[in-house]
Write a protein that holds these residues in place. Structure first.
Motif: not given
Length: 291
Positions: A263-273
């Motif tokens: 399994y993989f998980f998209n993660e973005q700790d900080i988003c621009p909006g």
């Protein structure tokens, strides 16, 4: 000082058993997941509505991030939370937990009421429980990391009895050398490869100037979980939507079988909006280019 190459050579022995059964961890390509930390503010306000929005984007798996300290899944008991997942066609095969040595009053950690955490994870249908992060006071010397490795083995054995696999999630601090060795090397070599596997956060591996493909090749089958997050093209090397940055995910995904990816998980700790705009963009790239 130990070079990256010598570190990888030293850790090669860990995965040799899996060479005899290369299909054991063959990934089901239908799963595209998101780490719910990315939409943490929305989950705190309206977890039911947020999970519906996550499913509408197209994600069919999620990874949790809130059990430690609450012994709840986003404020819900296991049965209630699983019902919400089921209602939205979602599965949660994995969740993040804390070691707990630096959180003596927190329950639901490896150090405190771990058996209940495992039982609750099993009730949700989880296959993986992940030690997510070591607080500053939980790091220390290489000998201290060896003690941590022993604790992970013990926790992993409890997980195994419930049909769950324990993993360890990296950042970049595990690649700051001490006496010529990486702490990550200690965590790999000093844990039982069957009791403790790794969730590779690909962004932090690149941030630490390490080679994920080399790690896969030298430790086959040890990386059943990945965090797929990209690094932008600025000198600050910040988080960005998958496909916008410098990480060669197409090349990395070619080595999924060697890694043992499930399994993989998209993660973005900080988003621009709006984080939902970011995860939608990342999902579209992943769907088109990586699976």
């Amino acid at each position: 000082m130990t070079s990256r190459r010598s570190f990888l050579k030293t850790s090669a022995v860990l995965g040799t058993g899996l060479l005899m059964a290369p299909n054991l961890y063959a990934r089901n390509k239908k799963y595209i997941g998101v780490q719910l930390y990315t939409v943490r503010d929305a989950m705190a306000k309206d977890p039911v509505g947020t999970l519906a929005k996550v499913a509408k984007v197209g994600f069919n798996t999620v990874e949790g991030a809130t059990y430690t300290g609450t012994q709840k899944f986003y404020g819900m008991d296991p049965e209630q939370f699983k019902q919400v997942l089921d209602d939205n066609g979602l599965k949660m095969p994995s969740g993040h937990y804390m070691l707990g040595d630096g959180m003596p009053n927190a329950k639901g950690t490896i150090a405190n009421e771990w058996q209940k955490a495992v039982d609750d994870a099993a009730a949700v249908g989880m296959k993986y429980m992940v030690c997510a992060y070591l607080l500053d006071g939980e790091r220390g010397s290489l000998d201290h990391y060896k003690e941590t490795a022993h604790k992970l083995d013990l926790a992993g054995d409890i997980c195994k009895k419930a049909g769950i696999q324990l993993c360890y999630h990296n950042h970049d601090f595990e690649f700051k050398q001490e006496n010529g060795k990486f702490p990550y090397e200690i965590l790999l070599n000093s844990t039982d490869k069957d009791l403790v596997k790794m969730e590779m956060d690909i962004y932090w591996i690149y941030k630490a100037k390490q080679d994920p493909i080399a790690l896969f090749n030298q430790n086959p089958g040890r990386f059943p979980l990945w965090h797929v997050k990209d690094m932008d093209k600025t000198p600050k090397q910040m988080f960005t939507e998958v496909g916008n940055g410098v990480i060669p995910f197409k090349d990395i995904f070619k080595h999924a079988k060697k890694a043992g990816l499930e399994y993989f998980f998209n993660e973005q700790d900080i988003c621009p909006g709006d984080p939902f705009n970011s995860i939608t963009q990342s999902y579209s790239y992943i769907k088109k280019n990586l699976v």
